[in-house]
Design a protein around this motif. Sequence first.
Motif, PDB file in Angstrom:
ATOM      1  N   ALA A  78       0.816  -1.213   0.000  1.00 28.79           N
ATOM      2  CA  ALA A  78       0.000   0.000   0.000  1.00 28.79           C
ATOM      3  C   ALA A  78       0.853   1.268   0.000  1.00 28.79           C
ATOM      4  O   ALA A  78       0.494   2.262  -0.624  1.00 28.79           O
ATOM      5  CB  ALA A  78      -0.926  -0.008   1.219  1.00 28.79           C
ATOM      6  N   PHE A  79       1.985   1.232   0.708  1.00 31.01           N
ATOM      7  CA  PHE A  79       2.714   2.486   0.944  1.00 31.01           C
ATOM      8  C   PHE A  79       4.023   2.626   0.158  1.00 31.01           C
ATOM      9  O   PHE A  79       4.519   3.737  -0.011  1.00 31.01           O
ATOM     10  CB  PHE A  79       3.027   2.639   2.434  1.00 31.01           C
ATOM     11  CG  PHE A  79       1.807   2.815   3.286  1.00 31.01           C
ATOM     12  CD1 PHE A  79       1.022   3.952   3.168  1.00 31.01           C
ATOM     13  CD2 PHE A  79       1.434   1.831   4.185  1.00 31.01           C
ATOM     14  CE1 PHE A  79      -0.108   4.114   3.954  1.00 31.01           C
ATOM     15  CE2 PHE A  79       0.303   1.984   4.974  1.00 31.01           C
ATOM     16  CZ  PHE A  79      -0.478   3.127   4.859  1.00 31.01           C
ATOM     17  N   PHE A  80       4.604   1.532  -0.252  1.00 29.66           N
ATOM     18  CA  PHE A  80       5.959   1.622  -0.807  1.00 29.66           C
ATOM     19  C   PHE A  80       6.023   1.620  -2.337  1.00 29.66           C
ATOM     20  O   PHE A  80       6.674   2.478  -2.931  1.00 29.66           O
ATOM     21  CB  PHE A  80       6.818   0.444  -0.317  1.00 29.66           C
ATOM     22  CG  PHE A  80       7.262   0.544   1.124  1.00 29.66           C
ATOM     23  CD1 PHE A  80       7.085   1.696   1.863  1.00 29.66           C
ATOM     24  CD2 PHE A  80       7.878  -0.551   1.738  1.00 29.66           C
ATOM     25  CE1 PHE A  80       7.485   1.778   3.196  1.00 29.66           C
ATOM     26  CE2 PHE A  80       8.293  -0.481   3.062  1.00 29.66           C
ATOM     27  CZ  PHE A  80       8.103   0.679   3.791  1.00 29.66           C
ATOM     28  N   TRP A  81       5.411   0.623  -2.968  1.00 32.27           N
ATOM     29  CA  TRP A  81       5.829   0.306  -4.345  1.00 32.27           C
ATOM     30  C   TRP A  81       5.384   1.332  -5.377  1.00 32.27           C
ATOM     31  O   TRP A  81       6.163   1.660  -6.284  1.00 32.27           O
ATOM     32  CB  TRP A  81       5.402  -1.105  -4.727  1.00 32.27           C
ATOM     33  CG  TRP A  81       5.771  -2.127  -3.687  1.00 32.27           C
ATOM     34  CD1 TRP A  81       4.993  -3.140  -3.229  1.00 32.27           C
ATOM     35  CD2 TRP A  81       7.026  -2.251  -2.980  1.00 32.27           C
ATOM     36  NE1 TRP A  81       5.660  -3.863  -2.277  1.00 32.27           N
ATOM     37  CE2 TRP A  81       6.904  -3.352  -2.102  1.00 32.27           C
ATOM     38  CE3 TRP A  81       8.222  -1.530  -2.981  1.00 32.27           C
ATOM     39  CZ2 TRP A  81       7.936  -3.752  -1.241  1.00 32.27           C
ATOM     40  CZ3 TRP A  81       9.256  -1.923  -2.129  1.00 32.27           C
ATOM     41  CH2 TRP A  81       9.111  -3.012  -1.283  1.00 32.27           C
ATOM     42  N   ASP A  82       4.142   1.832  -5.276  1.00 27.46           N
ATOM     43  CA  ASP A  82       3.721   2.847  -6.253  1.00 27.46           C
ATOM     44  C   ASP A  82       4.602   4.084  -6.142  1.00 27.46           C
ATOM     45  O   ASP A  82       5.026   4.664  -7.151  1.00 27.46           O
ATOM     46  CB  ASP A  82       2.256   3.249  -6.014  1.00 27.46           C
ATOM     47  CG  ASP A  82       1.291   2.183  -6.510  1.00 27.46           C
ATOM     48  OD1 ASP A  82       1.746   1.250  -7.212  1.00 27.46           O
ATOM     49  OD2 ASP A  82       0.096   2.273  -6.180  1.00 27.46           O
ATOM     50  N   ARG A  83       4.885   4.494  -4.896  1.00 32.05           N
ATOM     51  CA  ARG A  83       5.705   5.695  -4.707  1.00 32.05           C
ATOM     52  C   ARG A  83       7.133   5.473  -5.202  1.00 32.05           C
ATOM     53  O   ARG A  83       7.741   6.349  -5.806  1.00 32.05           O
ATOM     54  CB  ARG A  83       5.718   6.081  -3.225  1.00 32.05           C
ATOM     55  CG  ARG A  83       4.382   6.625  -2.746  1.00 32.05           C
ATOM     56  CD  ARG A  83       4.319   6.677  -1.244  1.00 32.05           C
ATOM     57  NE  ARG A  83       3.057   7.252  -0.793  1.00 32.05           N
ATOM     58  CZ  ARG A  83       2.648   7.244   0.463  1.00 32.05           C
ATOM     59  NH1 ARG A  83       3.408   6.718   1.401  1.00 32.05           N
ATOM     60  NH2 ARG A  83       1.492   7.764   0.799  1.00 32.05           N
ATOM     61  N   GLU A  86       7.173   5.525  -8.996  1.00 32.74           N
ATOM     62  CA  GLU A  86       6.933   6.863  -9.550  1.00 32.74           C
ATOM     63  C   GLU A  86       8.132   7.789  -9.325  1.00 32.74           C
ATOM     64  O   GLU A  86       8.516   8.549 -10.219  1.00 32.74           O
ATOM     65  CB  GLU A  86       5.705   7.432  -8.843  1.00 32.74           C
ATOM     66  CG  GLU A  86       5.170   8.716  -9.408  1.00 32.74           C
ATOM     67  CD  GLU A  86       3.985   9.194  -8.566  1.00 32.74           C
ATOM     68  OE1 GLU A  86       3.028   8.414  -8.388  1.00 32.74           O
ATOM     69  OE2 GLU A  86       4.042  10.327  -8.067  1.00 32.74           O
ATOM     70  N   ARG A  87       8.729   7.694  -8.138  1.00 33.12           N
ATOM     71  CA  ARG A  87       9.778   8.675  -7.788  1.00 33.12           C
ATOM     72  C   ARG A  87      11.188   8.195  -8.136  1.00 33.12           C
ATOM     73  O   ARG A  87      12.124   8.998  -8.148  1.00 33.12           O
ATOM     74  CB  ARG A  87       9.692   8.992  -6.291  1.00 33.12           C
ATOM     75  CG  ARG A  87       8.352   9.602  -5.924  1.00 33.12           C
ATOM     76  CD  ARG A  87       8.186   9.768  -4.425  1.00 33.12           C
ATOM     77  NE  ARG A  87       6.804  10.055  -4.078  1.00 33.12           N
ATOM     78  CZ  ARG A  87       6.358  10.245  -2.847  1.00 33.12           C
ATOM     79  NH1 ARG A  87       7.220  10.197  -1.837  1.00 33.12           N
ATOM     80  NH2 ARG A  87       5.077  10.474  -2.614  1.00 33.12           N
ATOM     81  N   ALA A  88      11.337   6.904  -8.368  1.00 35.05           N
ATOM     82  CA  ALA A  88      12.651   6.367  -8.760  1.00 35.05           C
ATOM     83  C   ALA A  88      12.418   5.389  -9.912  1.00 35.05           C
ATOM     84  O   ALA A  88      12.576   4.177  -9.748  1.00 35.05           O
ATOM     85  CB  ALA A  88      13.325   5.682  -7.582  1.00 35.05           C
ATOM     86  N   PRO A  89      12.042   5.921 -11.079  1.00 38.85           N
ATOM     87  CA  PRO A  89      11.650   5.041 -12.192  1.00 38.85           C
ATOM     88  C   PRO A  89      12.744   4.048 -12.593  1.00 38.85           C
ATOM     89  O   PRO A  89      12.434   2.958 -13.074  1.00 38.85           O
ATOM     90  CB  PRO A  89      11.353   6.009 -13.337  1.00 38.85           C
ATOM     91  CG  PRO A  89      11.249   7.363 -12.735  1.00 38.85           C
ATOM     92  CD  PRO A  89      11.938   7.349 -11.416  1.00 38.85           C
ATOM     93  N   ALA A  90      14.000   4.423 -12.367  1.00 40.97           N
ATOM     94  CA  ALA A  90      15.092   3.510 -12.732  1.00 40.97           C
ATOM     95  C   ALA A  90      15.064   2.244 -11.890  1.00 40.97           C
ATOM     96  O   ALA A  90      15.711   1.251 -12.227  1.00 40.97           O
ATOM     97  CB  ALA A  90      16.434   4.215 -12.562  1.00 40.97           C
ATOM     98  N   CYS A  91      14.319   2.262 -10.788  1.00 47.41           N
ATOM     99  CA  CYS A  91      14.256   1.100  -9.887  1.00 47.41           C
ATOM    100  C   CYS A  91      13.024   0.231 -10.163  1.00 47.41           C
ATOM    101  O   CYS A  91      12.637  -0.591  -9.319  1.00 47.41           O
ATOM    102  CB  CYS A  91      14.236   1.553  -8.432  1.00 47.41           C
ATOM    103  SG  CYS A  91      15.697   2.489  -7.963  1.00 47.41           S
ATOM    104  N   THR A  96       9.057  -4.395  -9.347  1.00 45.33           N
ATOM    105  CA  THR A  96       8.400  -5.580  -9.915  1.00 45.33           C
ATOM    106  C   THR A  96       8.808  -6.832  -9.141  1.00 45.33           C
ATOM    107  O   THR A  96       7.964  -7.685  -8.822  1.00 45.33           O
ATOM    108  CB  THR A  96       8.785  -5.733 -11.400  1.00 45.33           C
ATOM    109  OG1 THR A  96       8.378  -4.555 -12.084  1.00 45.33           O
ATOM    110  CG2 THR A  96       8.118  -6.945 -12.016  1.00 45.33           C
ATOM    111  N   ALA A  97      10.094  -6.934  -8.828  1.00 46.80           N
ATOM    112  CA  ALA A  97      10.575  -8.115  -8.086  1.00 46.80           C
ATOM    113  C   ALA A  97       9.932  -8.186  -6.711  1.00 46.80           C
ATOM    114  O   ALA A  97       9.512  -9.265  -6.259  1.00 46.80           O
ATOM    115  CB  ALA A  97      12.095  -8.066  -7.970  1.00 46.80           C
ATOM    116  N   VAL A 156      16.460   3.088  -1.399  1.00 45.72           N
ATOM    117  CA  VAL A 156      15.722   3.989  -2.291  1.00 45.72           C
ATOM    118  C   VAL A 156      14.565   4.636  -1.541  1.00 45.72           C
ATOM    119  O   VAL A 156      14.336   5.854  -1.631  1.00 45.72           O
ATOM    120  CB  VAL A 156      15.197   3.204  -3.521  1.00 45.72           C
ATOM    121  CG1 VAL A 156      14.438   4.142  -4.455  1.00 45.72           C
ATOM    122  CG2 VAL A 156      16.342   2.510  -4.244  1.00 45.72           C
ATOM    123  N   LEU A 157      13.837   3.823  -0.775  1.00 45.64           N
ATOM    124  CA  LEU A 157      12.695   4.363  -0.029  1.00 45.64           C
ATOM    125  C   LEU A 157      13.146   5.413   0.987  1.00 45.64           C
ATOM    126  O   LEU A 157      12.458   6.410   1.209  1.00 45.64           O
ATOM    127  CB  LEU A 157      11.943   3.222   0.665  1.00 45.64           C
ATOM    128  CG  LEU A 157      11.170   2.308  -0.298  1.00 45.64           C
ATOM    129  CD1 LEU A 157      10.794   0.995   0.381  1.00 45.64           C
ATOM    130  CD2 LEU A 157       9.929   3.005  -0.837  1.00 45.64           C
TER     131      LEU A 157
END
Length: 243
Positions: A78-83, A86-91, A96-97, A156-157
Amino acid sequence: MTERLPSTGAPAAPDAPATPCRSDEVVLIHLVFRRLFGDAPGLVRDVAPGDVDRAAFLARHLLGLTEMLHTHHRAEDAFFWDRMAERAPACGLHVTAMRRQHEALSDELDVVDALVDDWKAEADVIAAEHLAVALDQVDRALAVHLDDEERDAFPVLDEVLSEVEWDEISAEVGRERPALPLFLLVGLIMDSLPESERDAWIARELPWPMRAAYRLVGRRSYERQLQRLRPAASSPKGSRPLA
Ligand SMILES: [Fe+2]
Ligand SMILES: [Fe+2]
């Protein structure tokens, strides 16, 4: 540049700072999962065939443990992956993993839950081994996932989430009632910390009534719970650091 605690699969560096990154709060929860899932297959194999009382006790513990991991992963989803995407597209590949590992673990936890139900009624040796093998598989997959998450996602987070967002996540997670006894979880976390950091952790993470309760009765309650969980252990694992 941020400094961070090592992966919970690695020994702590002697000069590691106490709480340099917000994701270290999550790393402490990972330590608890590593410990409890690591113990689980052996606990099931140690139950005497037909000991349905012990099986019923462990079944409650195991179902609480799988529910707690589901809850942990739902919060991260809920809190980590979308952000992060979006904010670190290179990651994006790491995101996905992480999502795939959560899905795979969710399926494996469902298998464990079904096998717990199969085992607890009779506590027979064949059902016990099926359950223990499934728990071995979860333990292995979880170790890989936690290592990957701590290495590839948390740095990254820590960079892309604000302090306000971390506070919101902590508050949201703190509203959830844990599926395992709170003092057991607090005791496991305390044992994972160097002694010099324990008072600071309690002051930071526990509201004062809980702080007082832990000091008055919680620690002994934790030791009793650990002893009940691992009666065969000559010296409780709780007396040593987790990492
Ligand atoms: Fe995760
Ligand atoms: Fe996690």
